[in-house]
Structures are given as C-alpha cells and as structure tokens.
Design an enzyme around this catalytic site. Structure first.
Site, short mmCIF file in Angstrom:
data_model
loop_
_atom_site.label_atom_id
_atom_site.label_comp_id
_atom_site.label_asym_id
_atom_site.label_seq_id
_atom_site.Cartn_x
_atom_site.Cartn_y
_atom_site.Cartn_z
N GLU A 161 -10.61 -24.58 24.26
CA GLU A 161 -9.85 -23.41 24.71
C GLU A 161 -9.84 -23.31 26.24
O GLU A 161 -10.22 -22.29 26.83
CB GLU A 161 -10.39 -22.13 24.09
N GLU A 318 -8.19 -23.74 14.98
CA GLU A 318 -9.01 -22.59 14.63
C GLU A 318 -8.14 -21.45 14.13
O GLU A 318 -7.08 -21.17 14.70
CB GLU A 318 -9.79 -22.05 15.84
#
EC number: 3.2.1.23
Length: 680
Positions: A161, A318
């Site tokens: 991320e 995710e």
C-alpha cells in the site's frame, strides 16, 4: 498473467490449469510454529491457493543491521508449497524496524507543519530518503537471491500500500528531490516561473535552491506548486516501486512483480493510472465504507481498477471477510455479503480474491479486523462462508484469464482534475470530484446501464458515450482528442467546472468552460456556486445544488435541453447539447445528484441509442455488471437488494447464483448470478 501464476507452484497435485486465485495476507510470524501446519490444513479445506507472505516482517528477517534470520520463512514457504499454496512474497520494506529508525532518524517523514512522524505504527519512511532506499534494496536483494528458485514463489509483492500513510513528505530530502523533479520537468527557471505564475505575490525564483515543498505558509500556497507537489509525490513513490522492481527483475526475471493499489474512497495521492504500466499485473485493496452508497462505491472502485488495468484481469489483494478495525463504527457483514462483495470484484475483472488476513490477530492495532479464520476459529459461520466462497471460485475457473467486454458508456476519471479541482482558493470548497463521478455511475446502475470507468490514457474511442464529470484540467491535446472523438461519432457529456485550466493550472481565457467552450457552443462569464444548503429547481422537475452557471449560448446549433426554473439563473440554460461532426457534446451546469441524473440521463443517452440490457422490473435492483470471456461470454448479475428479484428474458447456462423457472431467472437476496452465454 494472473491466471498462469500457479503454474510456477503447482504443489503436490501438479495442477497448473488456469483458475481463479483465492487467499489472503498470511502472517505466520505472529503465531507459534505449532499453528503453521494447522494453517496449511485449513487453507486446503477452504480452497486457498495463494497467500501474500512477509509484508511486515522486516524486523523478524533482519533483527539487527548485521544479522539475518530466514530460517522461519524457509520453513513457511516449504509448508505452503507442500500444501499446494503459492506465495506472493512481499519485499517487507513497508515498515522499517526500530534499529533502523534509531540509527537513522533522518529516514522519518516530516509533515507540512514540520512535525516528524515517529515510529510506533507503520510506513514511517521517506520515499525520497537515500538512506532508507539503501537499506530497503539491501533487504530486497537478500530475499530475491535466497528465494529466486523456491517452487512456492509465484509473484513478488513490492512494499505494501505504497503511500497509504507517507505520500506527502515535506522533509529536506523531499525538498531536494522535488527540485530535481522540477528541473527535469521544466529545464529552466524561466519555464518554471512561467508555469507557476510566480509574478503573482512576488514569488519569482532566481535559484533552484529557493524552491521548497508547499510547507505551512502564511496564506494559500501557490496553486501550481501544490499541483506539481502532488504529481511529484506520486512520482517519488513510483520511483521507489521501480527501484525495488528493477532489482527483482534483475535477479528473478521470470517472476512477475506487483504492488497493491488502494483504489477506494478518498485515497487520491497516488496516480494509479500512471503507475499501472510499471508492474506486471495490477493489484488492488478495497474496503467497504458502510453508508447509503456503499454498494455503488464498491462497484465503482472495482470498475475503476479494471480501467486502470486496461481491461485486463487484475488481482484483488485485500478486502475484508467482515468488519474492519479503523472506521468509527465497524459493522460486521451480513450473511451473503462476503460472497457478493468478492464476486462483484470478479465480475469487474479480478482473477484473484484475497483478504486481509488469513488468521485474525490476537494482538496489535488490527486485532479486531476480521479475517478468514476469526478469533472464534474454524468452527464458525465466517470460516464456513469462506470455504463456500472457495468452492464457488473453483466452479468459476472457466472465467479465469478472460477480459471484460467494453461498455457503451465510459466515465472519464482523471487524477490531475481530482487534485486540482479540490485545491484551495476556488469558487467553492464544497466540490468533491470523486463524489460527482460516483453519482453519475450510481445513476447509470439505477437505470440498468453498464458503464466503464476509464482514464485519459485509455482508448476513448471504444465507447459510444463519454461522461467526463468535473474534467477540470484539460491540456490542449486533450481538448483536441475530445473534439475528434465527437466529430467521429462519439457523444461527450461534461459538467460544471470542466475545461477550466491547462496542465499548469492556468485558466483558459476568453470565458468558461475554457478549452471546451467552442466544442460545447456555450460561454460562461462568471461562476455562480451555491451556498451549502441552497438549491435551485430546473424545469424538468430536478433539483440542482453546489453550482450553477450563467450560460450564454454562442452557437446556433446548440440546443437547450433543460432550463433553470428558480434562482438567479431562472430562465437560463442549465443543460445544453450541440452536434459536433457525427456526434454531440452536452453540458450539465449544476450538481443534480443521483436522483436528478436518473431523470436526465435517458435524454442525454438518446443520440447514442444506449439503453439497459435488463428488463424494466429488474433495473435498479440488479447490477448488469459486465460480460467476460472470448470463447463464451460470462454475464454477471448482482442483486443489490435484500429480496428475491426476478429477471426474465436472459438466456444462458446458469453457473451459480440463480434459479430458472419458465425462462425467468430468480436471484436470491444479495446473490451474484453468473451465466455462460454463447459467443455472438
């Protein structure tokens, strides 16, 4: 690319056939060795075939600057391979260990107000720090050299991320890197001064060293400086991605490389449309934000991820099985929502469905974040739902590798416009770029009309209709592209605050909407934003908020479709359309919201002949997501309601999610149906 990843790690069964991937982030370092074998057994029971490993394990892999510990990771990868589970191995650079930040506090990010972001959470590193880069690449090299030939390795997961918490760093490292970025962009100080409009407020620079990031200032910082700093910050993270990627490709040229984007909510600091070309396949993380548009937003984000990926299959790295831990109130998902959320991503092109995380943590900041194996263990409704989803994805194996068929309608999403339109010193501080785009998308969903989210880098000619809400930044080349699009038969729809500035955030002079003024055949002399809570009525019974324009029609062939009925613009045009070549160009001068757009859109789409594929009774209740597949077409239908929904008139072999009674499909509450139809 994604559908063939498992051929690198077939496991003991030797099965290398294309299939949808299913799994999670796996963090065995949080658990004693005795749990690992049970994990692999439960993964096989649930149908898991891929996991991401090592994401936050730097401190475990490198306990001190001069010591390494790979033994535990060797054992984990061996166990996973024996269990038939492939590994997307993270480079573990997301969070530096305490020994590194203690020895080198100069790697820590600095805010615009001069505060240091200290260790204690995650992502406490500067994207432009040469010290951090040196240590990070040393770790990446160690991992790549050690596991280059491990049979479990199916892909590399760069960092994690990128930019989630450290996208905007205002440190001295960032200042130096920003100046170099500006030198490369503008070449000379005269060019920079011209682009930044530094004649205003006596800001003219006479040396590169005088330039700083937009730190805390006495008043509004230079708007082009702000916009360029946003571009630079995205590029600085991209440069780190490239550095890790290049090293991995040098050592393991046959192993694909990805990193997980965050196309969701208001995560806007990273220009993912620009990043997509840097990796071998696009990956995304998405979490639902409960609210009145949660289903719309999920579909929107999945669709935009597909657009960023160029329509090619992508990897859902995710999402959550149930509640998260970081919202003010963390609501558990209702029965059926785990599967619906997952399959909606598959409908929009995901060839992998993965969660954070495999086993719910017993300690740490995310211990209340749901997982595939909850605190209650495998004897739980949640794990049974996970295993059921695994079986469903196995049944959908024929979908793997297929691309989406383009929709007739494309909604243009542009990072420069997002960044620039929401800066300070504007006609209104209430404008929300993403919300306007989401409203158009949600209105189309209600009408049962498919739309693709596309970027300005996409092939815009693939769509009969282009909707470009708040396309604020329009360089000259883009204006020419849109004009050519309409002349060749496309139908453009744009809105208020579009076409206003060029790539330097300089206003196109001569009246608004600037670069699009001649194409639209209208002229606006002055903006007329509305105060918060104010509204105006239009003569088609819709209501406008946020913005109005005092429009003058300048072309004889411009039609006024809707007028203002109340307010300062009463009697004046609110919505216009002008023929352009074989196409048209329409302008909507106020924010109509989803309800108003549902009323207006049929008129705007009429010249293109775009209509819903769904029967009238199913529109709004069922999302006609997408068709996938070259040899056979897979049609995904999502029940957006909590009730059974009948859908007559659709033919095809039902793969899952519906029953057929006398030619009428019935979708159960929150169900996703998949039909296989013959190719036309």
């Amino acid at each position: 690319m994604i559908s063939t990843l498992l051929s690198r790690s077939a496991g003991p069964d030797g099965d290398t056939a294309p299939r949808l991937l299913f799994g999670a982030d796996y963090n065995p370092e949080q658990w004693p060795r005795s749990v690992w074998e049970e994990d692999v057994r439960l993964m096989r029971e649930a149908g898991v075939n891929v996991v991401s490993v090592g994401i936050f394990s730097w401190a475990r892999l490198q306990p001190t600057a001069d010591t390494w510990d790979f033994g535990w990771l060797d054992e984990v990868l061996d166990l996973l391979h024996e269990g038939g589970v492939g590994v997307d191995l993270a480079t573990a650079t997301a969070s530096p260990p305490p020994w590194l930040t203690t020895a080198h506090p100069e790697v820590l990010p600095v805010t615009a107000t001069g505060e240091t972001l200290w260790p204690g959470a995650r992502q406490h590193w500067r994207p432009t720090s040469p010290v951090f880069r040196e240590y990070a690449l040393r770790l990446v090299r160690k991992l790549a050299e050690r596991y280059r030939d491990h049979p479990a390795l199916v892909a590399w997961h760069v960092n994690n991320e990128l930019g989630c918490h450290n996208v905007y760093d205002h440190s001295d490292d960032a200042a130096r890197a920003f100046r170099e970025w500006l030198r490369e962009r503008y070449r000379t100080l005269d060019a920079l001064n011209d682009a930044w409009g530094t004649a205003f407020w006596s800001q003219r620079y006479s040396a590169w060293e005088q330039i700083l990031p937009p730190r805390l200032a006495a008043s509004h910082p230079n708007p082009t400086q702000q916009l360029d700093f946003k571009r630079f910050s995205s590029d600085a993270l991209k440069d780190h991605l490239r550095a890790e990627r290049d090293l991995l490709r040098e050592i393991t040229p046959d192993v694909p490389v990805t990193t997980n984007f965050m196309v969701m909510g208001n995560t806007k600091g990273m220009d993912y449309a620009d990043w997509a070309g840097e990796i071998d396949f696009v990956s995304n993380d998405h979490y639902v934000h409960p609210g009145p548009q949660d289903r719309d937003e999920l579909s929107f984000s999945a669709n935009l991820t597909s657009g960023i990926a160029g329509g090619r299959p992508w990897f859902l790295m995710e999402h959550s099985t149930s509640a998260v831990n970081w919202q003010p109130v963390n609501v558990a998902k209702r029965p059926g929502e785990l599967a619906r959320d997952s399959l909606l991503h598959v409908a929009h092109g995901a060839d992998a469905v993965c969660f954070f995380q495999w086993r719910q943590s017993a300690a740490g900041a995310e211990k209340y974040h749901s997982a595939m194996v909850p605190h209650a263990g495998a004897d739980s409704d949640l794990f049974r739902a996970v295993a059921e989803l695994g079986a469903t994805l196995k049944a959908l194996a024929p979908v793997a590798g297929s691309e989406r068929e383009p929709a007739a309608v494309g909604i243009v999403y542009d990072w420069d416009s997002w960044w620039a339109s929401e800066q300070d010193s504007h006609p209104t501080a209430l404008l929300r770029y993403r919300q306007e785009a989401l409203d158009w998308y949600a209105a189309l969903l209600r009408l049962g009309i498919r739309a693709d989210l596309v970027t300005t880098r996409s092939d815009l000619q693939r769509h009969q209709v282009l909707i470009a809400p708040v396309l604020h930044v329009v360089p000259a080349d883009l204006a020419k592209t849109l004009t050519r699009y309409t002349e060749q038969g496309g139908h453009l729809i744009t809105t208020y605050f579009s076409g206003i500035v060029d790539e330097h955030d300089h206003v196109w002079l001569g009246g608004y909407p600037g670069a699009l003024r001649d194409l639209l055949g209208i002229r606006v002399e002055e903006f007329a934003p509305l105060l918060d809570g104010d509204a105006v009525e239009l003569d088609d019974a819709t209501t406008g908020t946020l913005w109005t324009d005092r429009i003058t029609v300048t072309a004889d062939d411009t039609d006024v479709l809707v007028r203002y009925r109340t307010g300062e613009q009463a009697g004046r045009p609110a919505v216009t359309r002008r023929p352009s070549g074989r196409g048209t160009a329409a302008y909507v001068s106020t924010r109509l919201g989803v309800d108003g757009l549902v009323t207006l859109l049929p008129r705007l789409l009429e010249p293109a002949g775009v209509r819903s594929e769904l029967p009238e009774g199913a529109r709004g209740s069922v999302e006609p997501v997408v068709r996938r597949g070259p040899e056979g077409r897979f049609l995904f239908l999502v029940n957006r309601t909590d009730d059974d929904v009948p859908v007559p008139g659709l033919d095809g072999e039902i793969l899952l999610g519906a029953t057929d009674t006398d030619g009428t499909l019935t979708l159960g509450p929150r169900a996703v149906a998949v039909l296989r139809q013959p190719a036309s």
